[in-house]
Design a protein around this motif. Structure first.
Motif, PDB file in Angstrom:
ATOM      1  N   GLY A   1      46.860  41.652  41.278  1.00 12.40           N
ATOM      2  CA  GLY A   1      45.501  41.385  40.811  1.00 12.40           C
ATOM      3  C   GLY A   1      45.370  39.945  40.384  1.00 12.40           C
ATOM      4  O   GLY A   1      44.419  39.824  39.407  1.00 12.40           O
TER       5      GLY A   1
ATOM      6  N   ASP B   1      35.677  41.881  56.542  1.00 12.97           N
ATOM      7  CA  ASP B   1      36.647  43.040  57.014  1.00 12.97           C
ATOM      8  C   ASP B   1      35.753  44.399  57.083  1.00 12.97           C
ATOM      9  O   ASP B   1      34.942  44.498  56.567  1.00 12.97           O
ATOM     10  CB  ASP B   1      37.808  43.361  56.038  1.00 12.97           C
TER      11      ASP B   1
ATOM     12  N   TYR C   1      43.936  45.427  52.809  1.00 13.78           N
ATOM     13  CA  TYR C   1      43.196  46.731  52.355  1.00 13.78           C
ATOM     14  C   TYR C   1      42.399  47.426  53.715  1.00 13.78           C
ATOM     15  O   TYR C   1      41.855  48.635  53.537  1.00 13.78           O
ATOM     16  CB  TYR C   1      42.026  46.307  51.296  1.00 13.78           C
TER      17      TYR C   1
ATOM     18  N   GLN D   1      42.682  45.143  39.457  1.00 18.09           N
ATOM     19  CA  GLN D   1      42.872  45.932  40.681  1.00 18.09           C
ATOM     20  C   GLN D   1      42.001  47.099  40.661  1.00 18.09           C
ATOM     21  O   GLN D   1      41.907  47.933  39.933  1.00 18.09           O
ATOM     22  CB  GLN D   1      44.291  46.330  40.792  1.00 18.09           C
ATOM     23  N   VAL D   2      41.154  47.294  41.834  1.00 13.17           N
ATOM     24  CA  VAL D   2      40.284  48.418  41.601  1.00 13.17           C
ATOM     25  C   VAL D   2      41.199  49.688  41.764  1.00 13.17           C
ATOM     26  O   VAL D   2      40.796  50.500  40.834  1.00 13.17           O
ATOM     27  CB  VAL D   2      39.565  48.393  43.127  1.00 13.17           C
TER      28      VAL D   2
ATOM     29  N   ASN E   1      44.086  39.751  51.818  1.00 16.96           N
ATOM     30  CA  ASN E   1      43.648  40.650  51.173  1.00 16.96           C
ATOM     31  C   ASN E   1      42.925  41.520  51.976  1.00 16.96           C
ATOM     32  O   ASN E   1      43.223  42.782  52.069  1.00 16.96           O
ATOM     33  CB  ASN E   1      42.602  40.475  49.930  1.00 16.96           C
TER      34      ASN E   1
ATOM     35  N   LEU F   1      42.484  36.795  43.382  1.00 17.72           N
ATOM     36  CA  LEU F   1      41.230  36.370  43.410  1.00 17.72           C
ATOM     37  C   LEU F   1      40.935  35.623  42.085  1.00 17.72           C
ATOM     38  O   LEU F   1      40.120  34.545  42.255  1.00 17.72           O
ATOM     39  CB  LEU F   1      40.203  37.704  43.348  1.00 17.72           C
TER      40      LEU F   1
END
Ligand code: ADP
Length: 480
Positions: A439, A405, A380, A424-425, A376, A442
């Motif tokens: 999604g 990150d 991102y 998902q954001v 992830n 996590l």
């Protein structure tokens, strides 16, 4: 009969009343046995009879009544008052008249009348009172006061000695029965009040539970009644909220699954159609169609795998193979696996591992969790960014693996939801950067960590980056 709350309450009240009455009755009976007070009512009655009789005798003497007249008067009083009357010679104390039909005491001398001790009896002057053992062996309570009329005689009034039982029966039984009846009536009232205050909220609860069973999940009970009932209502409300939320997430889940499966299917259909009807003519176009069909079917396969994993996790079917895991090695391995991807994306991937105690867990599953978090982070974080894997022991009995990150971060409002399934954001962002996310990663990671009795924490700041930290309990034993 004892099924309802009311009848049980009533029965318990009844038991308490009976026990209380028995205790009080026992105490009173004991008191009647040891105390001379039981002679008091009898003596007072004899004194009153004696006084009235004195007046009658005086009148009889003034009228010149004969011995027969006196006997008649005494006989009448004896019958009317249910009392034994004795006339004894004032000097010799020998009995010359006995109202009892058998005249048993005639001729005897009444010499010994014992006065009970501690008797709070306010007797007239020179009166004789107390217990008299009759010639036939019975014990009598007697009373005599100095005579005004016919003073050659002493008039003695006698009743059988009151026993503790007769005293108790005459003076305490009725009040005790009365108290018992009143207490019972009050307890019926009390049981009614209590059962109503408990039963009404319970009935509402039953109604709400039936409504939920019929599919109406939007139920909230008023918190009323006794504390215990309010607690149940409170728990019921949170249960109803939970059921409602579960139902909602199930609906969302089905909608999300259908949507996320539909997208690659549409794509596969479109490109395979192009191959079939000859729209994709050139080798390059055909190559592109085949590539897209391949990657979309891989995406679908990944999603189905994830869904199956989640289903197994939720139903508790996923069995962990527990063994001591060297987490430092595990983190190094994950970093090594992801290094090519990091390099490809021009992201600096660093590892900082401190010596930590081993963790008892399933190495494959833990690798899956850390890989997911690190993947992830790589997904991102834009090129030129930095991703780090750090291993520490914040507490002696805990191991913490942090994946940090300096990517875009997650808005604070979204943070509580990122562990939800399919959440998902920003779907568009994900898709643009790296296709394939749906999604579930996590959500799976969270469940797997929970299976290891651990937890995942996320700290993120929009524009500055994110840190996902997995805390796992260390296996007991010396640190390496
Ligand atoms: P996905 O397959 O979309 O990555 P996940 O469950 O792994 O699903 O993540 C849920 C969402 O959380 C992601 O869609 C993304 O929006 C956000 N997210 C996860 N990790 C990071 C990260 N390191 N930086 C920014 N956002 C992240």
């Amino acid at each position: 009969m004892l099924k309802s709350l009311r009848s049980r309450l009533l029965l318990s009240y009844l038991a308490v009343i009976v026990v209380a009455l028995v205790l009080v009755a026992g105490t009173l009976f004991g008191f009647s046995t040891v105390s001379a007070v039981r002679y008091l009512p009898g003596l007072q009655r004899l004194a009153a009879i004696s006084l009235t009789n004195q007046v009658d005798l005086l009148r009889l003497q003034q009228l010149g009544g004969s011995g027969d007249d006196v006997e008649q008067l005494l006989d009448g009083t004896s019958v009317a008052q249910d009392v034994r009357i004795i006339a004894a010679d004032a000097l010799s104390l020998r009995v010359v008249y006995d109202s009892a039909p058998n005249g048993a005491w005639l001729g005897h001398r009444i010499t010994e009348v014992s006065e009970p001790r501690d008797l709070p009896f306010d007797a007239a002057n020179n009166s004789i009172f107390g217990l008299y053992q009759s010639p036939d062996g019975d014990s009598w309570l007697v009373y005599a006061q100095p005579t005004l009329a016919f003073d050659r005689f002493i008039f003695l009034y006698a009743i059988p000695e009151p026993t503790p039982l007769s005293f108790f029966r005459d003076f305490f039984v009725n009040p005790l029965i009365g108290a018992g009846v009143i207490a019972f009536l009050l307890s019926i009232l009390l049981a009614l009040i209590i059962t109503t205050s408990v039963a009404r909220p319970l009935q509402r609860m039953a109604g709400a539970a039936e409504a939920i069973a019929e599919g109406d999940y939007d139920q909230a009970l008023a918190l009323e009644g006794p504390r215990e009932v309010r607690r149940v209502a409170n728990s019921f409300n949170s249960m109803a909220r939970q059921v409602n939320a579960t139902q909602q997430s199930q609906r969302d889940f089905v909608a999300n699954v259908s949507h996320d499966l539909k997208t690659p299917i549409t794509s596969i259909q479109g490109w395979s159609q192009a191959l079939l009807d000859g729209t994709a003519v050139t080798p390059e176009e055909q190559q592109q169609a085949a590539r897209i069909i391949n990657s979309e079917s891989e995406r679908m396969a990944r999603m189905v795998d994830d869904l199956l994993a989640l289903a197994r996790l939720s139903s508790g079917q996923l069995a962990l193979t527990l063994e001591p895991v060297d987490v430092a090695q595990l983190v190094e391995d994950v970093a090594a696996t992801l290094l090519p991807r990091a390099q490809e994306k021009q992201i600096e991937l660093t590892v900082d591992v401190a010596p930590v105690p081993p963790v008892r867990g399933d190495a494959d599953r833990l690798t899956q969790v850390i890989t997911n978090l690190a993947a992830n982070a790589l997904t991102y974080t834009p090129p030129g960014g930095h991703v780090s894997l750090t291993l520490r022991t914040p507490e002696d009995d805990e191991v913490a693996i942090a994946v940090a990150d300096d990517g875009p971060g997650i808005p604070a409002a979204e943070l509580p939801r990122i562990f939800e399934r399919f959440y998902q954001v920003d779907k568009s962002r994900t898709r643009v950067q790296e296709p394939g996310g749906h999604g579930l990663g996590l959500a799976i990671a969270k469940e797997l960590v929970a299976l290891h009795n651990g937890r995942i924490q996320v700290d993120s700041q929009e524009g500055r980056g994110s840190i996902f930290t997995v805390f796992l309990p260390a296996e007991a034993g010396p640190r390496p």
